[in-house]
Write a protein that holds these residues in place. Structure first.
Motif, PDB file in Angstrom:
ATOM      1  N   GLN A 245      21.840 -52.609  24.326  1.00 42.16           N
ATOM      2  CA  GLN A 245      20.824 -53.163  25.232  1.00 42.16           C
ATOM      3  C   GLN A 245      19.418 -52.884  24.701  1.00 42.16           C
ATOM      4  OE1 GLN A 245      21.804 -51.318  28.989  1.00 42.16           O
ATOM      5  NE2 GLN A 245      23.208 -52.968  29.587  1.00 42.16           N
ATOM      6  N   SER A 246      19.207 -51.675  24.238  1.00 46.97           N
ATOM      7  CA  SER A 246      17.887 -51.323  23.703  1.00 46.97           C
ATOM      8  C   SER A 246      17.570 -52.131  22.444  1.00 46.97           C
ATOM      9  CB  SER A 246      17.841 -49.827  23.395  1.00 46.97           C
ATOM     10  OG  SER A 246      16.616 -49.471  22.800  1.00 46.97           O
ATOM     11  N   TYR A 247      18.568 -52.287  21.576  1.00 46.80           N
ATOM     12  CA  TYR A 247      18.365 -53.046  20.336  1.00 46.80           C
ATOM     13  C   TYR A 247      18.024 -54.496  20.634  1.00 46.80           C
ATOM     14  CZ  TYR A 247      19.445 -55.247  15.851  1.00 46.80           C
ATOM     15  OH  TYR A 247      19.376 -55.983  14.683  1.00 46.80           O
ATOM     16  N   ALA A 248      18.800 -55.120  21.522  1.00 45.80           N
ATOM     17  CA  ALA A 248      18.586 -56.531  21.839  1.00 45.80           C
ATOM     18  C   ALA A 248      17.348 -56.742  22.690  1.00 45.80           C
ATOM     19  CB  ALA A 248      19.813 -57.099  22.559  1.00 45.80           C
ATOM     20  N   GLY A 249      17.045 -55.784  23.559  1.00 48.11           N
ATOM     21  CA  GLY A 249      15.928 -55.966  24.491  1.00 48.11           C
ATOM     22  C   GLY A 249      14.562 -55.759  23.885  1.00 48.11           C
ATOM     23  N   THR A 250      14.425 -54.736  23.014  1.00 53.67           N
ATOM     24  CA  THR A 250      13.088 -54.408  22.492  1.00 53.67           C
ATOM     25  C   THR A 250      13.056 -54.151  20.987  1.00 53.67           C
ATOM     26  OG1 THR A 250      13.429 -52.059  23.034  1.00 53.67           O
ATOM     27  CG2 THR A 250      12.345 -53.443  24.701  1.00 53.67           C
ATOM     28  N   GLU A 251      14.024 -53.410  20.478  1.00 57.90           N
ATOM     29  CA  GLU A 251      13.937 -52.934  19.102  1.00 57.90           C
ATOM     30  C   GLU A 251      13.935 -54.075  18.082  1.00 57.90           C
ATOM     31  OE1 GLU A 251      17.014 -50.103  18.362  1.00 57.90           O
ATOM     32  OE2 GLU A 251      16.393 -48.788  20.015  1.00 57.90           O
ATOM     33  N   PHE A 252      14.760 -55.075  18.300  1.00 55.11           N
ATOM     34  CA  PHE A 252      14.864 -56.163  17.331  1.00 55.11           C
ATOM     35  C   PHE A 252      13.529 -56.887  17.176  1.00 55.11           C
ATOM     36  CE2 PHE A 252      15.699 -60.568  16.138  1.00 55.11           C
ATOM     37  CZ  PHE A 252      16.478 -60.405  15.007  1.00 55.11           C
ATOM     38  N   ALA A 253      12.919 -57.275  18.289  1.00 56.67           N
ATOM     39  CA  ALA A 253      11.648 -58.004  18.225  1.00 56.67           C
ATOM     40  C   ALA A 253      10.499 -57.095  17.801  1.00 56.67           C
ATOM     41  CB  ALA A 253      11.351 -58.639  19.580  1.00 56.67           C
ATOM     42  N   ASN A 254      10.521 -55.830  18.251  1.00 58.77           N
ATOM     43  CA  ASN A 254       9.427 -54.908  17.921  1.00 58.77           C
ATOM     44  C   ASN A 254       9.364 -54.590  16.437  1.00 58.77           C
ATOM     45  OD1 ASN A 254       8.660 -54.797  20.576  1.00 58.77           O
ATOM     46  ND2 ASN A 254       9.635 -52.818  20.999  1.00 58.77           N
ATOM     47  N   TYR A 255      10.478 -54.706  15.749  1.00 59.57           N
ATOM     48  CA  TYR A 255      10.501 -54.423  14.314  1.00 59.57           C
ATOM     49  C   TYR A 255       9.473 -55.259  13.562  1.00 59.57           C
ATOM     50  CZ  TYR A 255      12.129 -54.774   9.468  1.00 59.57           C
ATOM     51  OH  TYR A 255      12.189 -54.801   8.089  1.00 59.57           O
ATOM     52  N   TYR A 256       9.239 -56.479  14.028  1.00 59.19           N
ATOM     53  CA  TYR A 256       8.337 -57.398  13.329  1.00 59.19           C
ATOM     54  C   TYR A 256       6.875 -57.237  13.721  1.00 59.19           C
ATOM     55  CZ  TYR A 256      12.705 -59.628  12.037  1.00 59.19           C
ATOM     56  OH  TYR A 256      13.966 -59.865  11.540  1.00 59.19           O
ATOM     57  N   SER A 257       6.607 -56.390  14.710  1.00 58.59           N
ATOM     58  CA  SER A 257       5.207 -56.264  15.171  1.00 58.59           C
ATOM     59  C   SER A 257       4.729 -54.831  15.302  1.00 58.59           C
ATOM     60  CB  SER A 257       5.054 -56.968  16.531  1.00 58.59           C
ATOM     61  OG  SER A 257       5.952 -56.436  17.481  1.00 58.59           O
ATOM     62  N   GLU A 258       5.564 -53.844  14.970  1.00 59.73           N
ATOM     63  CA  GLU A 258       5.158 -52.457  15.164  1.00 59.73           C
ATOM     64  C   GLU A 258       4.214 -51.950  14.077  1.00 59.73           C
ATOM     65  OE1 GLU A 258       8.663 -50.099  15.236  1.00 59.73           O
ATOM     66  OE2 GLU A 258       9.364 -50.724  13.255  1.00 59.73           O
TER      67      GLU A 258
ATOM     68  N   MET B  74      26.526 -58.640  12.008  1.00 62.95           N
ATOM     69  CA  MET B  74      26.688 -57.700  13.116  1.00 62.95           C
ATOM     70  C   MET B  74      25.451 -57.695  14.015  1.00 62.95           C
ATOM     71  SD  MET B  74      28.761 -54.532  11.325  1.00 62.95           S
ATOM     72  CE  MET B  74      29.117 -53.758  12.912  1.00 62.95           C
ATOM     73  N   ALA B  75      24.271 -57.838  13.422  1.00 62.32           N
ATOM     74  CA  ALA B  75      23.056 -57.937  14.235  1.00 62.32           C
ATOM     75  C   ALA B  75      23.094 -59.181  15.108  1.00 62.32           C
ATOM     76  CB  ALA B  75      21.825 -57.956  13.328  1.00 62.32           C
ATOM     77  N   ALA B  76      23.527 -60.298  14.532  1.00 64.45           N
ATOM     78  CA  ALA B  76      23.646 -61.534  15.308  1.00 64.45           C
ATOM     79  C   ALA B  76      24.673 -61.370  16.418  1.00 64.45           C
ATOM     80  CB  ALA B  76      24.032 -62.690  14.390  1.00 64.45           C
ATOM     81  N   GLY B  77      25.776 -60.674  16.112  1.00 57.79           N
ATOM     82  CA  GLY B  77      26.805 -60.471  17.113  1.00 57.79           C
ATOM     83  C   GLY B  77      26.327 -59.638  18.289  1.00 57.79           C
ATOM     84  N   VAL B  78      25.603 -58.579  18.011  1.00 56.60           N
ATOM     85  CA  VAL B  78      25.077 -57.733  19.083  1.00 56.60           C
ATOM     86  C   VAL B  78      24.084 -58.517  19.935  1.00 56.60           C
ATOM     87  CG1 VAL B  78      23.625 -55.719  19.565  1.00 56.60           C
ATOM     88  CG2 VAL B  78      25.454 -55.555  17.873  1.00 56.60           C
ATOM     89  N   MET B  79      23.202 -59.265  19.287  1.00 54.32           N
ATOM     90  CA  MET B  79      22.211 -60.044  20.041  1.00 54.32           C
ATOM     91  C   MET B  79      22.900 -61.090  20.915  1.00 54.32           C
ATOM     92  SD  MET B  79      19.170 -58.853  19.301  1.00 54.32           S
ATOM     93  CE  MET B  79      17.992 -60.167  19.677  1.00 54.32           C
TER      94      MET B  79
END
Length: 329
Positions: free
Chosen positions: A136-149, A193-198
């Motif tokens: 949930q954390s990865y899909a909700g915030t971490e994935f998108a934040n990686y590109y803007s942190e 696997m990243a696509a699968g989790v998302m």
């Protein structure tokens, strides 16, 4: 024409031309000898290309003919002319030569990534691999934040450096035959696997919106580097009429051009990843920019590369190659 017999008869002349062309200074008699050998070898090259256009001998004769021509004309190398030749002839034909292998590796990569995505979504014990809270954390915030942190410029430089290093390794270590499949498999597994989790978390659209703008060209660049590495490996496995070391060297000279070209390609995709992917631009525009970059690469490769290939350009990193020498002989 029997290529093997032709090589056996004339190899000593080609070796002598290479020896003379590699010297910095020549006596008058040596210069006359080199002129005669240059004319003969140019004729030999035309005959070989007419009988067997894809023969490795075409590439092996390119470098000594180019050096001999420079000796005979006494002309210096204009950096602007050389740069223009590299970007309009040498680089696109190097990409063109591995176009089908690039597509094949891309199809295999997508198949493996899709398999891992499906496996991740439907795995009955997914919680043991990645707990629900972590997904949930990865899909909700971490994935998108990686590109803007990180600041855009530093992030673009970071991904450019990392991807260019991976691409260079694929070309350099492709001769092993195992490094390229390993790199592609690991990256396909991670992406799948990243696509699968998302997707499992209902964020499939977010995944594509952040992957496609830069990923279309970035991942294709990995296929291109892999194709170059495997071509070098195949030159070692099946050298044809050439000695194994000579075939490996000839293919390596041509395909190291790909590594240099990918530095520029990955610079462009790095800029897109750093400035376009995390931007507030409309989704259609961000993906459109990524698609335009990928389309630009293939137009460059198929149009300029195809034209150079038909003209006899070999893609050797040296200034002169087969097509140029034949026109000036």
């Amino acid at each position: 024409m029997d290529i093997d017999a032709f090589i056996a008869v004339h190899q000593h002349e080609w070796d002598r031309l290479a020896a003379l062309a590699s010297r910095r200074r020549l006596a008058a008699a040596e210069a006359d000898e080199m002129l005669r050998l240059y004319e003969r070898t140019s004729t030999h090259l035309s005959m070989i290309r007419a009988a067997e256009p894809d023969s490795p001998v075409v590439a092996s004769l390119s470098a000594p003919l180019g050096r001999a021509r420079a000796h005979l004309t006494g002309s210096g190398e204009n950096v602007f002319v050389s740069s223009a030749y590299f970007f309009t002839q040498t680089l696109p034909v190097a990409f063109y030569r591995i176009r089908w292998l690039t597509v094949i590796l891309g199809a295999a990569f997508i198949a493996v990534a899709a398999a891992f995505a499906f496996w991740t979504i439907h795995h009955p014990q997914i919680d043991l691999l990645m707990p629900q809270e972590a997904r949930q954390s990865y899909a909700g915030t971490e994935f998108a934040n990686y590109y803007s942190e990180h600041p855009n410029s530093s992030f673009a430089a970071q991904v450019w450096t990392n991807n260019a290093w991976i691409a260079a390794q694929e070309v350099a270590f492709g001769v092993t035959g195992v490094f390229v499949p390993f790199v592609l498999f690991v990256n396909a597994q991670g992406l799948g696997m990243a696509a699968g989790v998302m997707a499992e978390q209902g964020e499939a659209s977010t995944f594509w919106l952040y992957i496609l703008p830069h990923g279309l060209m970035e991942i294709t660049a990995i296929f291109i580097a892999g194709a170059a590495g495997l071509r070098i490996f195949w030159a070692w496995v099946a050298p044809g009429q050439m000695r194994r070391s000579a075939a490996l060297a000839a293919e390596g000279r041509k395909l190291i051009t790909v590594a240099f070209g990918l530095v520029l390609v990955l610079l462009i995709s790095g800029v897109v990843e750093g400035f376009v992917t995390p931007s507030d631009l409309p989704h259609w525009l961000r993906i459109g920019i990524g698609a335009a970059v990928l389309a630009g690469y293939w137009v460059y490769t198929l149009v300029l590369g195809g034209r150079a290939h038909r003209a006899g350009v070999t893609g050797d990193l040296g200034k002169y190659d087969a097509g140029t020498v034949e026109l000036t002989a």
